[in-house]
Design a protein around this motif. Structure first.
Motif, PDB file in Angstrom:
ATOM      1  N   GLU A 125      -0.561   7.355   3.399  1.00 62.73           N
ATOM      2  CA  GLU A 125       0.612   7.619   2.573  1.00 62.73           C
ATOM      3  C   GLU A 125       1.281   6.322   2.117  1.00 62.73           C
ATOM      4  O   GLU A 125       1.698   6.208   0.955  1.00 62.73           O
ATOM      5  CB  GLU A 125       1.621   8.493   3.340  1.00 62.73           C
ATOM      6  CG  GLU A 125       1.137   9.899   3.612  1.00 62.73           C
ATOM      7  CD  GLU A 125       0.225  10.039   4.850  1.00 62.73           C
ATOM      8  OE1 GLU A 125      -0.205  11.172   5.101  1.00 62.73           O
ATOM      9  OE2 GLU A 125      -0.058   9.040   5.537  1.00 62.73           O
ATOM     10  N   GLN A 126       1.393   5.339   3.006  1.00 64.08           N
ATOM     11  CA  GLN A 126       2.021   4.064   2.651  1.00 64.08           C
ATOM     12  C   GLN A 126       1.185   3.289   1.635  1.00 64.08           C
ATOM     13  O   GLN A 126       1.729   2.734   0.676  1.00 64.08           O
ATOM     14  CB  GLN A 126       2.245   3.220   3.903  1.00 64.08           C
ATOM     15  CG  GLN A 126       3.318   3.778   4.809  1.00 64.08           C
ATOM     16  CD  GLN A 126       3.324   3.110   6.177  1.00 64.08           C
ATOM     17  OE1 GLN A 126       2.289   2.700   6.700  1.00 64.08           O
ATOM     18  NE2 GLN A 126       4.505   2.979   6.759  1.00 64.08           N
ATOM     19  N   LEU A 127      -0.119   3.243   1.843  1.00 59.12           N
ATOM     20  CA  LEU A 127      -0.999   2.559   0.890  1.00 59.12           C
ATOM     21  C   LEU A 127      -0.947   3.239  -0.470  1.00 59.12           C
ATOM     22  O   LEU A 127      -0.853   2.578  -1.510  1.00 59.12           O
ATOM     23  CB  LEU A 127      -2.435   2.526   1.419  1.00 59.12           C
ATOM     24  CG  LEU A 127      -2.679   1.556   2.569  1.00 59.12           C
ATOM     25  CD1 LEU A 127      -3.961   1.926   3.312  1.00 59.12           C
ATOM     26  CD2 LEU A 127      -2.749   0.125   2.055  1.00 59.12           C
TER      27      LEU A 127
ATOM     28  N   THR B 242      -7.904   5.295   6.060  1.00 57.75           N
ATOM     29  CA  THR B 242      -7.399   4.418   7.117  1.00 57.75           C
ATOM     30  C   THR B 242      -8.144   4.725   8.413  1.00 57.75           C
ATOM     31  O   THR B 242      -8.642   5.833   8.609  1.00 57.75           O
ATOM     32  CB  THR B 242      -5.878   4.592   7.335  1.00 57.75           C
ATOM     33  OG1 THR B 242      -5.602   5.948   7.670  1.00 57.75           O
ATOM     34  CG2 THR B 242      -5.101   4.184   6.100  1.00 57.75           C
TER      35      THR B 242
ATOM     36  N   LEU C 284      -0.997   0.121   8.031  1.00 59.38           N
ATOM     37  CA  LEU C 284      -0.470   1.017   7.009  1.00 59.38           C
ATOM     38  C   LEU C 284      -1.179   2.361   7.062  1.00 59.38           C
ATOM     39  O   LEU C 284      -2.360   2.439   7.380  1.00 59.38           O
ATOM     40  CB  LEU C 284      -0.648   0.395   5.625  1.00 59.38           C
ATOM     41  CG  LEU C 284       0.158  -0.876   5.366  1.00 59.38           C
ATOM     42  CD1 LEU C 284      -0.215  -1.473   4.022  1.00 59.38           C
ATOM     43  CD2 LEU C 284       1.648  -0.593   5.429  1.00 59.38           C
ATOM     44  N   THR C 285      -0.457   3.411   6.719  1.00 58.70           N
ATOM     45  CA  THR C 285      -1.024   4.757   6.675  1.00 58.70           C
ATOM     46  C   THR C 285      -1.577   5.037   5.281  1.00 58.70           C
ATOM     47  O   THR C 285      -1.305   4.300   4.318  1.00 58.70           O
ATOM     48  CB  THR C 285       0.058   5.808   6.986  1.00 58.70           C
ATOM     49  OG1 THR C 285       1.029   5.781   5.938  1.00 58.70           O
ATOM     50  CG2 THR C 285       0.717   5.557   8.338  1.00 58.70           C
TER      51      THR C 285
ATOM     52  N   LYS D 123       1.012  10.165  -4.435  1.00 58.06           N
ATOM     53  CA  LYS D 123       1.169  10.991  -3.235  1.00 58.06           C
ATOM     54  C   LYS D 123      -0.206  11.591  -2.969  1.00 58.06           C
ATOM     55  O   LYS D 123      -0.692  12.426  -3.735  1.00 58.06           O
ATOM     56  CB  LYS D 123       2.203  12.087  -3.454  1.00 58.06           C
ATOM     57  CG  LYS D 123       2.401  12.898  -2.197  1.00 58.06           C
ATOM     58  CD  LYS D 123       3.513  13.893  -2.326  1.00 58.06           C
ATOM     59  CE  LYS D 123       3.585  14.531  -0.970  1.00 58.06           C
ATOM     60  NZ  LYS D 123       4.223  15.632  -0.727  1.00 58.06           N
TER      61      LYS D 123
ATOM     62  N   ALA E 105       1.475   5.075  -1.711  1.00 57.90           N
ATOM     63  CA  ALA E 105       2.792   4.872  -2.316  1.00 57.90           C
ATOM     64  C   ALA E 105       2.874   3.510  -3.015  1.00 57.90           C
ATOM     65  O   ALA E 105       3.541   3.381  -4.051  1.00 57.90           O
ATOM     66  CB  ALA E 105       3.882   4.993  -1.262  1.00 57.90           C
ATOM     67  N   LYS E 106       2.179   2.518  -2.483  1.00 52.04           N
ATOM     68  CA  LYS E 106       2.175   1.184  -3.098  1.00 52.04           C
ATOM     69  C   LYS E 106       1.602   1.200  -4.510  1.00 52.04           C
ATOM     70  O   LYS E 106       1.882   0.313  -5.297  1.00 52.04           O
ATOM     71  CB  LYS E 106       1.358   0.201  -2.251  1.00 52.04           C
ATOM     72  CG  LYS E 106       2.047  -0.296  -1.024  1.00 52.04           C
ATOM     73  CD  LYS E 106       1.154  -1.324  -0.349  1.00 52.04           C
ATOM     74  CE  LYS E 106       1.986  -2.270   0.465  1.00 52.04           C
ATOM     75  NZ  LYS E 106       1.258  -3.472   0.843  1.00 52.04           N
TER      76      LYS E 106
END
Length: 140
Positions: free
Chosen positions: A45-47, A80, A42-43, A54, A49-50
């Motif tokens: 941004e993805q982490l 990350t 995961l990036t 932002k 977003a969870k």
């Protein structure tokens, strides 16, 4: 109010170390023990977003990326890593009294209370003492 001067300085230092250190030489993504490529990590941004954030990027290097988030849960840094070696180096530099939530190739740094709330959505292991000692306490 909790200040994040020391964690922020640590994040920036870790980014500089990673940016100035030689690469792992693998040339590709992470490889599992059996030699097969692992699923894409995961990036930042993805982490983020969870947990409804932002991130404001603080470090954007090839080996390490860090973003700062502030949500109703609190303020935190999401980092990350490209490799497990990079993550291990970062973890070796984390002050022993700073709790952190740790996943496969990521870590979140904040207060114990904030990390407890984030763990519900991110998973990972909550490290509350120095991970290098046998007396490490991982909260499940």
């Amino acid at each position: 109010m909790t200040t994040f001067a020391r964690p922020a300085a640590l994040v920036l230092l870790a980014g500089l170390v990673a940016a100035c250190s030689p690469g792992s030489g693998s040339g590709g993504g992470p490889v599992a023990a059996g030699g097969k490529a692992d699923k894409t990590p995961l990036t930042v941004e993805q982490l983020s977003a969870k947990v409804g954030c932002k991130p404001r990027m603080q470090v954007n290097a090839a080996e390490i990326r860090t973003g700062y988030c502030r949500t109703p849960d609190g303020a935190f840094f999401v980092t990350t890593f490209r490799t497990k070696v990079g993550k291990d180096r970062w973890m070796d530099s984390v002050p022993t009294d700073d709790p952190h939530l740790v996943g496969r190739l990521w870590a979140v740094l904040s207060s114990r209370q904030v990390l407890g709330r984030l763990k519900e959505r991110l998973g990972g292991d909550l490290h509350t003492t120095d991970h290098r000692t046998k007396m490490m306490r991982v909260v499940g």
